[in-house]
Design a protein around this motif. Structure first.
Motif, PDB file in Angstrom:
ATOM      1  N   MET A  24       0.822  -1.216   0.000  1.00  0.00           N
ATOM      2  CA  MET A  24       0.000   0.000   0.000  1.00  0.00           C
ATOM      3  C   MET A  24       0.855   1.266   0.000  1.00  0.00           C
ATOM      4  SD  MET A  24      -3.297  -0.166  -0.026  1.00  0.00           S
ATOM      5  CE  MET A  24      -4.576  -1.382   0.094  1.00  0.00           C
ATOM      6  N   GLU A  25       2.175   1.085   0.132  1.00  0.00           N
ATOM      7  CA  GLU A  25       3.121   2.198   0.192  1.00  0.00           C
ATOM      8  C   GLU A  25       2.795   3.154   1.341  1.00  0.00           C
ATOM      9  OE1 GLU A  25       3.448   3.934  -3.705  1.00  0.00           O
ATOM     10  OE2 GLU A  25       3.937   1.997  -4.621  1.00  0.00           O
ATOM     11  N   SER A  26       2.496   2.558   2.487  1.00  0.00           N
ATOM     12  CA  SER A  26       2.161   3.335   3.680  1.00  0.00           C
ATOM     13  C   SER A  26       3.419   3.939   4.287  1.00  0.00           C
ATOM     14  CB  SER A  26       1.473   2.434   4.707  1.00  0.00           C
ATOM     15  OG  SER A  26       1.309   3.121   5.924  1.00  0.00           O
ATOM     16  N   ALA A  27       3.379   5.236   4.523  1.00  0.00           N
ATOM     17  CA  ALA A  27       4.511   5.929   5.135  1.00  0.00           C
ATOM     18  C   ALA A  27       4.452   5.836   6.658  1.00  0.00           C
ATOM     19  CB  ALA A  27       4.520   7.391   4.710  1.00  0.00           C
ATOM     20  N   ASP A  28       3.264   5.650   7.216  1.00  0.00           N
ATOM     21  CA  ASP A  28       3.101   5.650   8.670  1.00  0.00           C
ATOM     22  C   ASP A  28       3.236   4.267   9.298  1.00  0.00           C
ATOM     23  OD1 ASP A  28       2.712   8.388   8.973  1.00  0.00           O
ATOM     24  OD2 ASP A  28       0.571   8.241   8.606  1.00  0.00           O
ATOM     25  N   ILE A  29       2.670   3.259   8.670  1.00  0.00           N
ATOM     26  CA  ILE A  29       2.611   1.925   9.271  1.00  0.00           C
ATOM     27  C   ILE A  29       3.813   1.109   8.800  1.00  0.00           C
ATOM     28  CG2 ILE A  29       1.230  -0.166   9.522  1.00  0.00           C
ATOM     29  CD1 ILE A  29      -1.247   1.622   8.910  1.00  0.00           C
TER      30      ILE A  29
END
Length: 197
Positions: A33-38
Motif C-alpha cells: 500500500m506504500e504506507s509511510a506511517d505503518i
C-alpha cells in the motif's frame, strides 16, 4: 495476479444469507500500500457479508497491533487497533461512493476488492500525534531534544510536555555517562570571573 487479489469478495456468486471471510495483515500488506506511517502489523480481519438479493451488508472487524514511529524519539511504537467498518454495497449503472453508508458498484463487477477499505479503516485509527507515554521514549533522543530545543519556538502545551519528559529523565536512577558534556577549561575560568563580580 494483483497484489490485492486475495481481498476480492465474490459478491455476485454469494447466496442470500450471511458469509464470513478472514484475513491476516502483516508488514507486506502495508508495504504494498506504500504506507509511510505503518511500518509493521499483526492484524486479524473478520469480514461478514450479509447478502439480501440486490443489497450486501459488509461489516469489517479489525483487531491487532500496528507499528508506527514515535514522533518524539523515532523509536518503534506499538499501537493497538480495535475497530469496525460498516457499509452497504449494491449494484448500479456506475461506480458511486458519494455516500458514507452506501457504495454502488458497476453491474459488470463480479467482485468487490476490499483491500483499500481495510487500509483506510486501519489508517483512521492512527492519531495525529503518535508518541510513547511519558517516560517511555528513547532516553538518548530525549536528552538530545532537551539540549537542542529553542525556547520560544514551541507551544505552551508542547513545552509543558517537554518539561515533564525532561523531569522524568532527570529523576531516573539510570546514569548515562555518554550524555555528560565535558566543558572547555577556558569557559570555566570565564564563569569564575563572572561569579566573582
Amino acid at each position: 495476479m494483483g497484489k490485492f487479489s486475495a481481498y476480492k469478495l465474490p459478491l455476485k456468486s454469494l447466496s442470500v444469507g450471511s458469509h464470513e471471510f478472514d484475513y491476516h495483515l502483516d508488514k507486506k500488506f502495508f508495504e504494498d500500500m506504500e504506507s509511510a506511517d505503518i511500518h509493521d502489523a499483526d492484524l486479524n480481519i473478520h469480514v461478514t457479508v450479509v447478502a439480501k438479493n440486490d443489497l450486501y451488508e459488509l461489516t469489517i472487524d479489525i483487531t491487532g497491533e500496528i507499528t508506527l514511529l514515535c514522533d518524539r524519539c523515532l523509536d518503534d511504537l506499538q499501537w493497538p487497533v480495535d475497530t469496525t467498518y460498516h457499509i452497504y454495497v449494491k449494484y448500479g449503472a456506475d461506480y458511486n461512493d458519494d455516500s458514507d453508508e452506501l457504495l454502488e458498484i458497476p453491474e459488470s463487477d463480479n467482485y468487490l476488492n476490499i483491500a483499500y477499505m481495510i487500509y483506510d479503516t486501519v489508517a483512521l485509527t492512527i492519531p495525529i500525534k503518535h508518541v510513547h507515554p511519558l517516560g517511555k521514549c528513547n532516553r538518548a533522543m530525549s536528552s538530545l531534544l532537551k539540549k537542542h530545543r529553542a525556547p520560544g519556538n514551541i507551544s505552551e502545551e508542547d513545552g509543558e510536555m517537554m518539561e515533564e519528559i525532561i523531569d522524568d529523565i532527570e529523576n531516573t536512577d539510570v546514569a548515562d555517562s555518554d550524555n555528560e558534556a565535558t566543558t572547555d577549561p577556558r569557559w570555566d575560568e570565564l564563569k569564575k570571573l563572572n561569579d566573582n563580580n
